[in-house]
Write a protein that holds these residues in place. Sequence first.
Motif, PDB file in Angstrom:
ATOM      1  N   GLY A  42     -42.746  84.318-115.043  1.00 35.55           N
ATOM      2  CA  GLY A  42     -43.461  85.550-115.108  1.00 35.55           C
ATOM      3  C   GLY A  42     -42.794  86.397-116.387  1.00 35.55           C
ATOM      4  O   GLY A  42     -44.016  86.806-116.865  1.00 35.55           O
ATOM      5  N   ILE A  43     -41.888  86.389-116.736  1.00 38.98           N
ATOM      6  CA  ILE A  43     -41.699  86.759-118.202  1.00 38.98           C
ATOM      7  C   ILE A  43     -42.132  86.324-119.204  1.00 38.98           C
ATOM      8  O   ILE A  43     -42.913  86.883-120.079  1.00 38.98           O
ATOM      9  CB  ILE A  43     -40.059  86.779-118.274  1.00 38.98           C
ATOM     10  CG1 ILE A  43     -39.330  87.607-117.224  1.00 38.98           C
ATOM     11  CG2 ILE A  43     -39.692  87.302-119.672  1.00 38.98           C
ATOM     12  CD1 ILE A  43     -37.841  87.386-117.384  1.00 38.98           C
ATOM     13  N   GLY A  46     -43.378  92.962-111.283  1.00 37.47           N
ATOM     14  CA  GLY A  46     -42.704  91.514-111.533  1.00 37.47           C
ATOM     15  C   GLY A  46     -41.552  91.812-112.413  1.00 37.47           C
ATOM     16  O   GLY A  46     -40.300  91.177-112.025  1.00 37.47           O
ATOM     17  N   LEU A  47     -41.611  92.724-113.499  1.00 38.64           N
ATOM     18  CA  LEU A  47     -40.514  92.979-114.312  1.00 38.64           C
ATOM     19  C   LEU A  47     -39.092  93.540-113.608  1.00 38.64           C
ATOM     20  O   LEU A  47     -38.046  93.125-113.887  1.00 38.64           O
ATOM     21  CB  LEU A  47     -41.301  93.723-115.486  1.00 38.64           C
ATOM     22  CG  LEU A  47     -40.103  93.645-116.770  1.00 38.64           C
ATOM     23  CD1 LEU A  47     -39.941  92.185-117.276  1.00 38.64           C
ATOM     24  CD2 LEU A  47     -40.888  94.584-118.006  1.00 38.64           C
ATOM     25  N   TRP A  84     -53.653  93.673-111.887  1.00 39.55           N
ATOM     26  CA  TRP A  84     -53.267  92.898-112.777  1.00 39.55           C
ATOM     27  C   TRP A  84     -51.931  93.459-113.266  1.00 39.55           C
ATOM     28  O   TRP A  84     -50.931  92.808-113.594  1.00 39.55           O
ATOM     29  CB  TRP A  84     -54.213  92.495-113.855  1.00 39.55           C
ATOM     30  CG  TRP A  84     -54.035  91.851-114.809  1.00 39.55           C
ATOM     31  CD1 TRP A  84     -53.918  90.508-115.085  1.00 39.55           C
ATOM     32  CD2 TRP A  84     -53.497  92.304-116.293  1.00 39.55           C
ATOM     33  NE1 TRP A  84     -53.614  90.123-116.310  1.00 39.55           N
ATOM     34  CE2 TRP A  84     -53.252  91.114-116.960  1.00 39.55           C
ATOM     35  CE3 TRP A  84     -53.178  93.466-116.441  1.00 39.55           C
ATOM     36  CZ2 TRP A  84     -52.839  91.277-118.354  1.00 39.55           C
ATOM     37  CZ3 TRP A  84     -52.836  93.770-118.013  1.00 39.55           C
ATOM     38  CH2 TRP A  84     -52.577  92.576-118.740  1.00 39.55           C
ATOM     39  N   LEU A  85     -52.226  94.940-113.811  1.00 38.80           N
ATOM     40  CA  LEU A  85     -50.955  95.573-114.271  1.00 38.80           C
ATOM     41  C   LEU A  85     -49.952  95.691-113.562  1.00 38.80           C
ATOM     42  O   LEU A  85     -48.756  95.429-113.826  1.00 38.80           O
ATOM     43  CB  LEU A  85     -51.492  96.937-114.901  1.00 38.80           C
ATOM     44  CG  LEU A  85     -50.738  97.876-115.716  1.00 38.80           C
ATOM     45  CD1 LEU A  85     -50.338  96.851-117.052  1.00 38.80           C
ATOM     46  CD2 LEU A  85     -50.982  99.071-115.948  1.00 38.80           C
ATOM     47  N   ILE A 133     -45.473  84.552-118.783  1.00 37.89           N
ATOM     48  CA  ILE A 133     -46.627  85.398-118.387  1.00 37.89           C
ATOM     49  C   ILE A 133     -46.819  86.721-119.380  1.00 37.89           C
ATOM     50  O   ILE A 133     -47.846  87.079-119.779  1.00 37.89           O
ATOM     51  CB  ILE A 133     -47.310  85.271-117.051  1.00 37.89           C
ATOM     52  CG1 ILE A 133     -47.114  84.135-116.765  1.00 37.89           C
ATOM     53  CG2 ILE A 133     -48.368  86.045-116.751  1.00 37.89           C
ATOM     54  CD1 ILE A 133     -47.396  83.702-115.053  1.00 37.89           C
ATOM     55  N   ILE A 134     -45.874  87.596-118.785  1.00 38.64           N
ATOM     56  CA  ILE A 134     -45.677  88.945-119.434  1.00 38.64           C
ATOM     57  C   ILE A 134     -46.042  88.913-121.011  1.00 38.64           C
ATOM     58  O   ILE A 134     -46.768  89.520-121.897  1.00 38.64           O
ATOM     59  CB  ILE A 134     -44.679  89.899-118.878  1.00 38.64           C
ATOM     60  CG1 ILE A 134     -45.046  90.127-117.782  1.00 38.64           C
ATOM     61  CG2 ILE A 134     -44.709  91.338-119.859  1.00 38.64           C
ATOM     62  CD1 ILE A 134     -43.822  90.735-117.006  1.00 38.64           C
ATOM     63  N   ARG A 190     -47.774  92.851-113.395  1.00 39.01           N
ATOM     64  CA  ARG A 190     -46.525  92.506-114.560  1.00 39.01           C
ATOM     65  C   ARG A 190     -45.435  93.574-114.421  1.00 39.01           C
ATOM     66  O   ARG A 190     -44.299  93.229-114.574  1.00 39.01           O
ATOM     67  CB  ARG A 190     -47.482  92.714-115.659  1.00 39.01           C
ATOM     68  CG  ARG A 190     -48.032  91.423-116.184  1.00 39.01           C
ATOM     69  CD  ARG A 190     -49.388  91.369-116.455  1.00 39.01           C
ATOM     70  NE  ARG A 190     -49.771  90.005-116.412  1.00 39.01           N
ATOM     71  CZ  ARG A 190     -50.821  89.429-115.558  1.00 39.01           C
ATOM     72  NH1 ARG A 190     -50.665  90.215-114.212  1.00 39.01           N
ATOM     73  NH2 ARG A 190     -50.929  88.076-115.634  1.00 39.01           N
ATOM     74  N   ASP A 193     -49.267  87.699-122.293  1.00 39.74           N
ATOM     75  CA  ASP A 193     -50.399  88.748-122.177  1.00 39.74           C
ATOM     76  C   ASP A 193     -50.209  89.857-123.036  1.00 39.74           C
ATOM     77  O   ASP A 193     -51.172  90.611-123.560  1.00 39.74           O
ATOM     78  CB  ASP A 193     -50.268  89.517-120.762  1.00 39.74           C
ATOM     79  CG  ASP A 193     -50.852  88.540-119.751  1.00 39.74           C
ATOM     80  OD1 ASP A 193     -51.734  87.315-120.242  1.00 39.74           O
ATOM     81  OD2 ASP A 193     -50.758  88.659-118.688  1.00 39.74           O
ATOM     82  N   PHE A 194     -48.894  90.475-123.614  1.00 33.00           N
ATOM     83  CA  PHE A 194     -48.510  91.573-124.248  1.00 33.00           C
ATOM     84  C   PHE A 194     -48.100  91.473-125.683  1.00 33.00           C
ATOM     85  O   PHE A 194     -48.025  92.404-126.173  1.00 33.00           O
ATOM     86  CB  PHE A 194     -47.642  92.614-123.468  1.00 33.00           C
ATOM     87  CG  PHE A 194     -48.241  92.989-122.005  1.00 33.00           C
ATOM     88  CD1 PHE A 194     -49.266  94.045-122.175  1.00 33.00           C
ATOM     89  CD2 PHE A 194     -47.871  92.363-120.875  1.00 33.00           C
ATOM     90  CE1 PHE A 194     -49.914  94.731-120.793  1.00 33.00           C
ATOM     91  CE2 PHE A 194     -48.543  92.977-119.512  1.00 33.00           C
ATOM     92  CZ  PHE A 194     -49.418  93.984-119.824  1.00 33.00           C
ATOM     93  N   HIS A 222     -46.107  93.093-104.251  1.00 41.54           N
ATOM     94  CA  HIS A 222     -46.283  91.790-105.338  1.00 41.54           C
ATOM     95  C   HIS A 222     -46.458  90.659-104.404  1.00 41.54           C
ATOM     96  O   HIS A 222     -47.655  90.102-104.905  1.00 41.54           O
ATOM     97  CB  HIS A 222     -44.841  91.775-106.010  1.00 41.54           C
ATOM     98  CG  HIS A 222     -45.123  90.861-107.185  1.00 41.54           C
ATOM     99  ND1 HIS A 222     -45.087  91.249-108.622  1.00 41.54           N
ATOM    100  CD2 HIS A 222     -44.981  89.425-107.364  1.00 41.54           C
ATOM    101  CE1 HIS A 222     -45.127  90.124-109.370  1.00 41.54           C
ATOM    102  NE2 HIS A 222     -45.166  89.062-108.565  1.00 41.54           N
TER     103      HIS A 222
END
Lengths: 116, 142
Positions: free
Chosen positions: A65-66, B41-42, B34-35, A68-69, B38, A72-73, B93
């Motif tokens: 997940g990290i 998730g973080l 979508w946002l 993927i972030i 993220r 994306d960013f 989530h």
Amino acid sequence: MWSWVAHRITGVLVFFFLFVHVLDTALVRVSPDAYDRVIDTYKTPIVNLLEVGLVGAVLFHALNGIRIILIDFWAQGPRHQKAMLWTIVVVWVVLMVPGTYFMLEHTVTDLFGSAS
Amino acid sequence: MTTETAAEAPLLESPRTRSSGRTGQRSNHELYSWLFMRVSGLVLVFLVLGHLLIMNILDGGVQRINFGFVAGRWSSPFWQVWDLLQLWLAQLHGANGLRTVINDYAERDQTRFWLKMLLYAASVLILFLGTLVIFTFDPSIG
């Protein structure tokens, strides 16, 4: 591609565990005995082994997940996605080895006796 | 798709006119979803990995967990807030993730609709029950 498949599978598995886990924890509202009995099943060898699988699934999902972030960013993310995949695989192994040891320590000594 | 003989074929509307009244003002909710994945998730990386480290690995792991252990933890507002935040973020989530999975693999409209209804019902149940338990926990029960 395979990291995407693994992300889905681990995500769905963890979701179903969360469902069960909220139900079993809700037994603290019923009685201490009801809760302790269900938690005792978490301490049996087979469920204990499943917990290692759960932690492995969550850890992969978190690390990927990290990644993927970052893809994306972070402007350089897509360029490094492959390197980041290998990085999370290494981090996963490095964390899972001691993690597995501590999670199974009690069960293994119980089943096979202490070596000392 | 239905096949009809040329003789009885009706005039087909252009596919472009099919979207029922939503043309021109599409909502941004898939962007927010979508946002949310993220951002939540973080936060969950810290909450859930912290939870697993404490519950399964440190200091004897799962072997030391019982009613008294839970009572001790939930006597502190810090862990109550931790668990409440973790419950809500994880369930939302996860539900949003499963919604995507259902949309991807359930091809019939009816199947997709009912699977999502089941998902939403289960999510409401879990959020309600979990929140209730954290707020009404009584260490002197029984």
